[in-house]
Design a protein around this motif. Structure first.
Motif, PDB file in Angstrom:
ATOM      1  N   PRO A 243      -2.443   6.837   8.810  1.00  0.00           N
ATOM      2  CA  PRO A 243      -2.903   5.678   8.033  1.00  0.00           C
ATOM      3  C   PRO A 243      -4.186   5.653   7.375  1.00  0.00           C
ATOM      4  CG  PRO A 243      -2.821   5.370  10.469  1.00  0.00           C
ATOM      5  CD  PRO A 243      -2.053   6.760  10.311  1.00  0.00           C
ATOM      6  N   ARG A 244      -4.341   5.178   6.278  1.00  0.00           N
ATOM      7  CA  ARG A 244      -5.644   5.544   5.501  1.00  0.00           C
ATOM      8  C   ARG A 244      -6.220   4.030   5.742  1.00  0.00           C
ATOM      9  NH1 ARG A 244      -4.938   8.373   0.639  1.00  0.00           N
ATOM     10  NH2 ARG A 244      -3.452  10.023   1.075  1.00  0.00           N
ATOM     11  N   PRO A 245      -7.717   3.949   6.448  1.00  0.00           N
ATOM     12  CA  PRO A 245      -8.361   2.711   6.396  1.00  0.00           C
ATOM     13  C   PRO A 245      -8.613   2.265   5.144  1.00  0.00           C
ATOM     14  CG  PRO A 245      -9.190   4.333   7.783  1.00  0.00           C
ATOM     15  CD  PRO A 245      -8.423   4.954   6.973  1.00  0.00           C
ATOM     16  N   PRO A 246      -8.446   0.848   4.917  1.00  0.00           N
ATOM     17  CA  PRO A 246      -8.255   0.055   6.105  1.00  0.00           C
ATOM     18  C   PRO A 246      -7.003  -0.453   6.381  1.00  0.00           C
ATOM     19  CG  PRO A 246      -8.723  -1.244   3.905  1.00  0.00           C
ATOM     20  CD  PRO A 246      -8.798   0.093   3.510  1.00  0.00           C
TER      21      PRO A 246
ATOM     22  N   ALA B  48      -3.622   0.004   8.324  1.00  0.00           N
ATOM     23  CA  ALA B  48      -3.384   0.591   9.684  1.00  0.00           C
ATOM     24  C   ALA B  48      -2.020   1.181  10.087  1.00  0.00           C
ATOM     25  CB  ALA B  48      -3.797  -0.413  10.542  1.00  0.00           C
ATOM     26  N   PHE B  49      -0.930   0.795   9.210  1.00  0.00           N
ATOM     27  CA  PHE B  49       0.348   1.061   9.594  1.00  0.00           C
ATOM     28  C   PHE B  49       0.703   2.227   9.897  1.00  0.00           C
ATOM     29  CE2 PHE B  49       4.527  -0.298  10.052  1.00  0.00           C
ATOM     30  CZ  PHE B  49       5.289   0.843   9.807  1.00  0.00           C
ATOM     31  N   SER B  50       1.454   2.320  10.786  1.00  0.00           N
ATOM     32  CA  SER B  50       2.295   3.576  11.029  1.00  0.00           C
ATOM     33  C   SER B  50       3.357   3.295  12.036  1.00  0.00           C
ATOM     34  CB  SER B  50       1.077   4.577  11.998  1.00  0.00           C
ATOM     35  OG  SER B  50       1.827   5.607  12.643  1.00  0.00           O
ATOM     36  N   PRO B  51       4.447   3.766  11.540  1.00  0.00           N
ATOM     37  CA  PRO B  51       5.881   3.374  12.425  1.00  0.00           C
ATOM     38  C   PRO B  51       5.722   3.713  13.850  1.00  0.00           C
ATOM     39  CG  PRO B  51       6.319   5.125  10.605  1.00  0.00           C
ATOM     40  CD  PRO B  51       4.919   4.910  10.634  1.00  0.00           C
TER      41      PRO B  51
ATOM     42  N   HIS C 152       0.964  -1.094  -0.096  1.00  0.00           N
ATOM     43  CA  HIS C 152      -0.109   0.046   0.037  1.00  0.00           C
ATOM     44  C   HIS C 152       0.923   1.304   0.147  1.00  0.00           C
ATOM     45  CE1 HIS C 152      -1.956   3.152   2.331  1.00  0.00           C
ATOM     46  NE2 HIS C 152      -2.880   3.120   1.378  1.00  0.00           N
ATOM     47  N   LEU C 153       1.915   1.484   1.004  1.00  0.00           N
ATOM     48  CA  LEU C 153       2.727   2.437   1.010  1.00  0.00           C
ATOM     49  C   LEU C 153       3.395   2.750  -0.354  1.00  0.00           C
ATOM     50  CD1 LEU C 153       3.925   1.972   4.424  1.00  0.00           C
ATOM     51  CD2 LEU C 153       2.632   3.833   3.891  1.00  0.00           C
ATOM     52  N   LEU C 154       3.979   1.711  -0.841  1.00  0.00           N
ATOM     53  CA  LEU C 154       4.542   1.630  -2.208  1.00  0.00           C
ATOM     54  C   LEU C 154       4.041   2.052  -3.226  1.00  0.00           C
ATOM     55  CD1 LEU C 154       6.856  -1.865  -2.014  1.00  0.00           C
ATOM     56  CD2 LEU C 154       7.719   0.459  -1.951  1.00  0.00           C
TER      57      LEU C 154
END
Lengths: 512, 297
Positions: B27-30, B32-35, A447-449
């Motif tokens: 982070p944009r759902p769905p 959830a990642f954030s450092p 997603h990030l990429l």
């Protein structure tokens, strides 16, 4: 560094030894999960009694009941051969049942204490060895029976005989981990000030024993409330740090013990007690431990790394927690050598001691929260080494993916680098792993990429990634994310370029 | 990347391209990642393997010291303290003997003590007349526990403190009050004397054990010449008749003559001979209420 017990004699092949070791490891794992993991050290085990399996103590037949009394009488009476009687008693005390029986005999412990404090050095030493055997018992009642000796153990720690002090320290460490009753006695008897004096001794043997006692004390359940504050108030922390950091050159055994002590203290100080974390930081723990890891990394190689893993492990844990904390970030010298040291360590220990890999990756996660370390990782060409770890194990995969996410999250330039350095094919492999947690983390990364560097999406589709993704459409914890990713990936290229730049714009507007 | 290249990086560092710090996007759902920086406690599952290795090490570690039977033997030598004829064939054996019997020795009464700390307290309370004088006006009896700064009016008060606050055993062997000697040279305040405290901790055993405890006999094999042998005796040893005079001939720096700083790190293997002073002609047992070895020459 002190060696490990090796298998004695030809009793078992290497395979058998390995199997037994795995059994022991499994038993320890189980004990840890049940919060019952207690281990003790034993000095001077007699070679002859060790039995075939070098690492297990030979189970001696417990001495018959009458024999224990006889041993006691012999010890009380025979002044010509008191040492001989004490030696016989010591051997008998290697059995758990004999230990239990002995302490139940009237006057038995009292006799031992008397001999331990007598003025004949040889007798004193033999009595001390008997007490040490008792301390090794896994029966808390035996440990409690030894309470009358505690004040004397402390008295001799202020003395001069290294051999006796060593015995006292290991005996104390064993008693302390076994029984809260013993600890409740030792604290008012002044164990912490005595240890604080001892830590200035130049004798390695004393220092290692001292580290052992402290490491056991610091794991007590009442440690955060009753022990750690006393330790922090003393000169112990600065000496512990000093001894850990000099452990590569001399006193590695002691350095190992104190490193574990620091680990127990750091977590509590930083995150539980909210007390005096400033002191730890002002000691310069972060730069000192960073230097130590760098020094270690410049000395080890895959073929010559044995012996340092138990020093590296607690140091990694200390740094990991110190850097997870607010003031840790400020104190953190932006030293990219730490990054290099971590990768060297992972490379050297991958085969022999893989337990260091997840712990190193956890520290790496905490470091790559900062853009500085993400740039350093990329520009120092460490990405391939990181990617190589992907197929390792579930925990390791998840951690590697998390670090990659940390990097990707920093923005387009980083994602571009990731893509250029061929992350994508490996990620496609990860997508077929039968583990939803690992796949889920991979989806986050994709997603990030896709978000920051649309070219990734295009190549993803070219390489058939969308078909792999579709396989996960029915997995509950993955389906939402799979759906969104598929949309992102399968949009026509023009539209996707537009949407990503509008994403960039909206990000920009959030900044201003 | 080859190990050698990595190691070079440890020493120097190439310049890094400057990168502007990005803003943290939510982070944009769905998704959830954030450092996140993670803090892990000692019981965290991630640490399981490391802990297992640590505990295996604890259970398996050998000590650095060889079992007694395996220690390197040296040719036999004698303890150099005059009057002590104990013989050794390992350095470790000698070290323990020396540190136990000859290290913290009171130069006034020749008793030896487990530590410099207890020796210092003994000297000030037993041999310092100024102490007795000051004790009439202020609390002078120090608590024996290192790190505790309390002082007391009498040794009984101190003992009570040791028992109630520090949970010491009531019959702690290294805290027995001084008995007032008849005809003692030093003026001393009468100290309370509790006869029951004389009892040997080691029990109902033989007087043999009591004798061992009270007297010096540094080793069972040592010859114990009669205390009256002030004019005769083996030529090897020097005797003087009066101990007072010779207190100042002690030449060993590590023996306590004054309340000097303790020197724990000194473990001399070879010591100069010292002129040893015999104890009083009377059996010293009854006078000896502090433990330790009272050398009988």
């Amino acid at each position: 560094m002190w060696g490990r017990r090796r298998g004695a004699g030809p009793g078992g092949g290497a395979e058998e030894l390995r199997a037994r070791r795995r059994e022991r490891e499994a038993a320890l794992r189980k004990a840890r999960r049940e919060q019952q993991l207690v281990s003790k050290r034993l000095l001077r085990e007699d070679e002859a009694e060790r039995g075939q399996d070098g690492a297990e103590r030979a189970v001696l037949d417990p001495v018959l009941q009458g024999e224990v009394s006889e041993l006691l009488r012999g010890v009380q009476r025979g002044s010509e051969d008191r040492r001989g009687w004490l030696r016989r008693l010591r051997r008998a005390l290697q059995s758990k049942e004999t230990q239990q029986e002995f302490v139940r005999l009237d006057g038995a412990v009292r006799t031992l204490v008397g001999l331990f404090t007598c003025s004949l050095p040889d007798v004193q030493l033999e009595a001390a060895r008997c007490l040490h055997e008792l301390s090794h018992s896994s029966d808390a009642a035996v440990a409690e029976a030894c309470v009358p000796v505690t004040s004397y153990l402390l008295t001799y720690l202020s003395g001069h005989s290294i051999e006796l002090m060593e015995l006292c320290l290991y005996t104390l460490g064993n008693l302390v981990v076994e029984s809260e009753v013993v600890r409740k006695k030792l604290l008012p008897q002044g164990i912490i000030p005595v240890l604080a004096s001892c830590i200035q001794s130049p004798h390695e043997a004393v220092l290692e024993g001292l580290g052992y006692v402290l490491s056991q004390l610091l794991q007590a359940k009442e440690a955060p409330a009753e022990i750690i504050p006393l330790v922090l108030d003393s000169v112990l922390p600065q000496h512990m740090l000093r001894l850990v950091c000099s452990g590569l050159k001399f006193g590695t055994g002691a350095a190992v013990e104190f490193a574990w002590c620091l680990h127990y203290i750091v977590y509590d100080v930083l995150f539980c007690s909210h007390t005096a974390n400033v002191e730890l930081m002002s000691l310069g723990a972060v730069p000192a431990l960073t230097s130590l890891l760098c020094d270690i990394a410049s000395e080890i190689s895959p073929s010559d790394s044995e012996g340092l893993e138990l020093l590296i492990c607690p140091v990694l844990r200390c740094l990991g927690n110190l850097l997870a904390e607010e003031t840790g970030r400020e104190a953190q010298p932006q030293d990219e050598r730490l990054l290099v040291a971590l990768f060297i360590i992972m490379h050297c220990y991958l085969q022999q001691h893989p337990f260091l890999i997840p712990e190193s990756l956890w520290l790496l996660n905490n470091l790559t929260d900062e853009p500085f370390f993400c740039s350093a990782l990329l520009s120092m060409d460490l990405l391939p080494a990181l990617l190589q770890l992907l197929p390792h194990s579930q925990t390791v995969s998840t951690l590697v993916l998390t670090v990659l996410c940390n990097i990707a999250e920093k923005g387009p330039a980083y994602c571009q680098q990731l893509h250029q350095q061929a992350a994508l094919p490996l990620l496609l492999h990860v997508l077929v792993v039968p583990d939803p947690e690992v796949v889920g983390q991979c989806l986050e990364l994709l997603h990030l990429l896709f978000l920051h560097w649309p070219q990734v999406a295009a190549d993803f589709v070219k390489q058939g990634g969308h078909q792999t993704l579709e396989q996960h459409q029915s997995t509950p914890e993955l389906q939402e994310r799979v759906r969104v990713l598929l949309e992102m990936a399968l949009q026509p290229l023009g539209a996707s370029a537009f949407s990503s730049s509008s994403t960039a714009l909206s990000t920009f507007s959030q900044m201003t | 990347m080859p190990l050698s290249v990595l190691r070079r990086r440890l020493r120097g560092h190439p310049p890094l391209p400057p990168v502007p710090p990005p803003a943290r996007a939510l982070p944009r759902p769905p998704f959830a990642f954030s450092p996140r920086r993670l803090r892990l406690g000692p019981r965290h599952p991630l640490f399981e393997d490391g802990d297992v290795q640590r505990h295996l090490y604890l259970r398996e570690a050998l000590t650095g010291r060889a079992e007694e039977a395996e220690r390197p033997r040296v040719s036999e030598f004698c303890c150099h303290i005059s009057g002590c004829s104990q013989v050794f064939d390992t350095l470790e054996g000698y070290e323990h003997h020396y540190n136990t019997l000859h290290r913290s020795v009171c130069s006034f009464c020749r008793r030896s003590f487990p530590s410099g700390h207890l020796l210092d307290i003994h000297i000030s309370e037993w041999h310092d007349s100024l102490f007795q004088i000051m004790a009439e006006k202020q609390n002078m009896y120090k608590c024996l526990v290192e790190g505790c700064a309390e002082k007391f009016k009498s040794s009984k008060d101190r003992k009570d403190h040791l028992v109630t606050v520090h949970l010491y055993p009531a019959d702690f062997r290294f805290d027995r009050p001084k008995k007032v000697k008849s005809g003692a040279k030093h003026v001393s305040c009468p100290t309370e004397y509790d006869g029951s405290m004389l009892m040997d901790v080691s029990v109902e055993t033989s007087e043999q054990l009591q004798a061992d405890h009270m007297e010096v006999v540094p080793s069972e094999s040592m010859e114990v010449p009669q205390p009256t042998a002030s004019t005769s005796g083996p030529e090897k040893r020097l005797y003087k008749s009066s101990w007072q005079r010779d207190a100042c001939t002690l030449s060993l720096s590590h023996l306590r003559c004054q309340r000097g700083p303790s020197n724990r790190n000194l473990t001399p293997l070879f010591v100069h001979g010292v002129t040893v002073i015999p104890g009083s002609a009377k059996d010293p047992i009854h006078n000896l209420l502090w433990t330790g070895c009272h050398p009988r020459i």
